[in-house]
Design an enzyme around this catalytic site. Structure first.
Site, mmCIF file in Angstrom:
data_model
loop_
_atom_site.group_PDB
_atom_site.id
_atom_site.type_symbol
_atom_site.label_atom_id
_atom_site.label_comp_id
_atom_site.label_asym_id
_atom_site.label_seq_id
_atom_site.Cartn_x
_atom_site.Cartn_y
_atom_site.Cartn_z
ATOM 1 N N CYS A 330 4.409 -5.544 1.687
ATOM 2 C CA CYS A 330 4.232 -4.917 2.993
ATOM 3 C C CYS A 330 5.349 -5.339 3.947
ATOM 4 C CB CYS A 330 2.843 -5.226 3.542
ATOM 5 S SG CYS A 330 2.319 -4.092 4.847
ATOM 6 N N HIS A 461 -1.135 -4.152 -1.217
ATOM 7 C CA HIS A 461 -1.877 -5.411 -1.089
ATOM 8 C C HIS A 461 -2.861 -5.535 -2.249
ATOM 9 C CE1 HIS A 461 -0.446 -6.499 2.890
ATOM 10 N NE2 HIS A 461 -0.676 -5.260 3.311
#
Length: 523
Positions: A330, A461
């Site tokens: 991310c 994630h």
């Protein structure tokens, strides 16, 4: 109407989250349909539900302990700090915008109907709801229009257990002082006290417990020992950052960014025998790692500036030049690129040069991406070639769109590069795939992330919670050091979590008066 009980604490990190998870596990083991609830959570570790909505991970952990699917009804308000005095406000999984603390303090009373609707929906098919408070109910400067401690207990008519942290010292003063600072009607809601995180001989505590019960006119329903269970804790107060374990054969360094978020992505690696996972915030702590991990962050540009000023960027680049694998998730992925552009002022505005390890450009946009994903890694060469063919599931939460340089303008990741960039994997949007099952076709596919030599990044994630992917990844890391990696070193993450929750439940049964707690619940 479900029965309920609420866990409040004398302070932050008194152990409310863990006690809530433990009670949920016990009640679920006893055959009750249970669920967690926390009206307002402040955290940077968040999660995307099957509906594509965002909630705090603490309630996700508690849902796992209860054996149920997480839902935003369990955490209707999530505050994600963006500065020392302001947060992004997320209501029922959707972003409402950024608010300074003073503005939110005035605004929060408007959220009471939202909180009550979420709670009423949640209790429709539950027998018991275990509610977690926040901070302390005796924070008298915050008690006006309280929606998370005694204010919430009143709204849902919940009995309260008050927990104090003996490990920090002064637990008797904590518990007595908190009870004394409560209003009479609030004090009536407190049905029992818990002394938490005790190390030593309980017999030494008995005189203090007797005096505490006499002064507070409340029973101590248990003394919970310090227990060694590996369960996610509150992100801002985690002790993972400070653990100094024994040196392993392989060292993985997680860069501890100032606004680090979703560092739980790396928890599965901590279960691997012989792998030392450390969180570092200085060049000295970094040393000579075998793997560098860049986590997510709520402030990519600000944390990249910190990385630069601290000297860690230079140190990471030197390691990468020596062939040390660097892996970003991310915000960490965004930092590894060539540039970051913020035309809408989502973060700081303007443009920044990235670390230059990946041929990627990131543009921050006002619309947050929130989605569950699954896919298969494909088309990789070089160091990461061994990952090709591994499947994974996970979720995305980010404000930026990243494209490989020279790629098509549409889609995240792109399909080409004028440097060495290759897509990390083909990712299918979970929600769209699910819709396609009842329709026609296999659903849209997009590219995610980028790999270039020994650097890689992804928006996914939870990727290390996939056993196949993680085992292949670790084989590459170990092989580079001339070591072999057997899959048996890495425990199945779901089985590992089940064992931890069961150990927690065993400790709760042994050390708390469960029969008395059932009586308080009304069962």
């Amino acid at each position: 109407m479900a029965k309920n009980i609420m866990i409040q604490g004398t302070m932050s990190n008194a152990g409310k989250s863990l006690l809530t998870a433990g009670l949920l596990r016990v009640f679920a083991q006893d055959g009750y349909r249970v669920a967690p609830f926390k009206s307002q959570n402040m955290a940077l570790n968040s999660y995307i539900t099957a509906e594509g909505l965002e909630m705090g991970r603490a309630q996700v952990v508690q849902a796992e302990a209860a054996g149920i699917e997480p839902s935003v009804r369990m955490n209707p308000i999530l505050l994600k700090p963006v500065s020392d005095v302001g947060s992004q406000v997320i209501v029922c999984g959707e972003v409402r915008g950024n608010m300074p603390a003073a503005e939110y303090f005035r605004y929060k009373q408007k959220l009471v109907p939202v909180i009550m609707e979420a709670y009423r929906e949640l209790e429709k098919d539950r027998d018991i709801i275990v509610i977690e408070g926040a901070g302390s109910p005796a924070e008298i400067n915050l008690k006006t229009h309280d929606i998370v401690n005694m204010g919430l207990a009143k709204m849902v008519d919940a009995p309260v257990l008050l927990a104090g942290d003996i490990d920090r010292g002064g637990v008797f003063a904590q518990l007595y002082g908190t009870v004394e600072l409560l209003e009479p009607q609030e004090r009536e809601r407190v049905k029992g006290l818990i002394i938490n995180k005790f190390r030593g001989d309980r017999g030494i505590l008995e005189p203090g417990i007797a005096m505490l019960e006499e002064k507070c006119r409340l029973p101590v329903v248990g003394v919970m020992p310090w227990i060694s269970v590996d369960i996610e804790d509150e992100d801002s107060l985690t002790e993972r950052f400070y653990r100094k374990g024994t040196a392993g054969e392989v060292k993985a360094a997680v860069i501890r960014l100032p606004h680090i978020s979703n560092f739980t992505d790396f928890n599965p690696l901590e279960t691997v025998e012989g792998l030392e996972v450390v969180y570092v915030s200085s060049v000295k702590e970094l040393g000579e790692p075998d793997l560098i991990l860049l986590p997510g962050t709520k402030n990519t540009m600000g944390d990249l500036r910190w990385l630069r000023q601290s000297g860690l960027e230079t140190a990471v680049l030197k390691c990468a030049a020596k062939g040390v694998p660097v892996f970003g998730i991310c915000g960490g992925y965004q930092m590894l690129g060539e540039s970051l552009c913020d035309p809408c002022g989502v973060e700081y505005g303007g443009q920044m040069q990235g670390m230059g390890l990946l041929p990627v450009q990131t543009v921050f946009e006002e619309q947050k991406v929130r989605t569950r994903v699954h896919g298969t890694v494909s088309g990789l060469t070089g160091f990461y070639q061994g990952l090709s063919g591994s499947s994974f599931t996970g979720y995305e939460i980010h404000m930026g769109t990243s494209r490989t340089i020279g790629a098509a303008a549409s889609g995240t990741g792109g399909s080409g590069s004028d440097k060495c960039g290759r897509e990390f994997g083909q990712v299918s949007d979970f929600s769209r795939i699910r819709l396609a099952v009842s329709g026609s076709g296999a659903g849209p596919v997009k590219a995610d992330g980028c790999v270039c030599r020994n650097a890689a990044g992804t928006y996914v994630h939870g990727i290390f919670e996939n056993n196949e992917f993680t085992n292949r990844f670790l084989r590459l890391i170990y092989r580079r050091k001339g070591l072999s990696f057997e899959d048996s070193r890495h425990m199945d993450i779901e089985e590992y979590k089940r064992r931890q929750y069961d150990q927690l439940a065993d400790a709760v049964r042994e050390n708390l008066n469960i029969n008395e707690i059932y009586r308080m619940v009304g069962i």
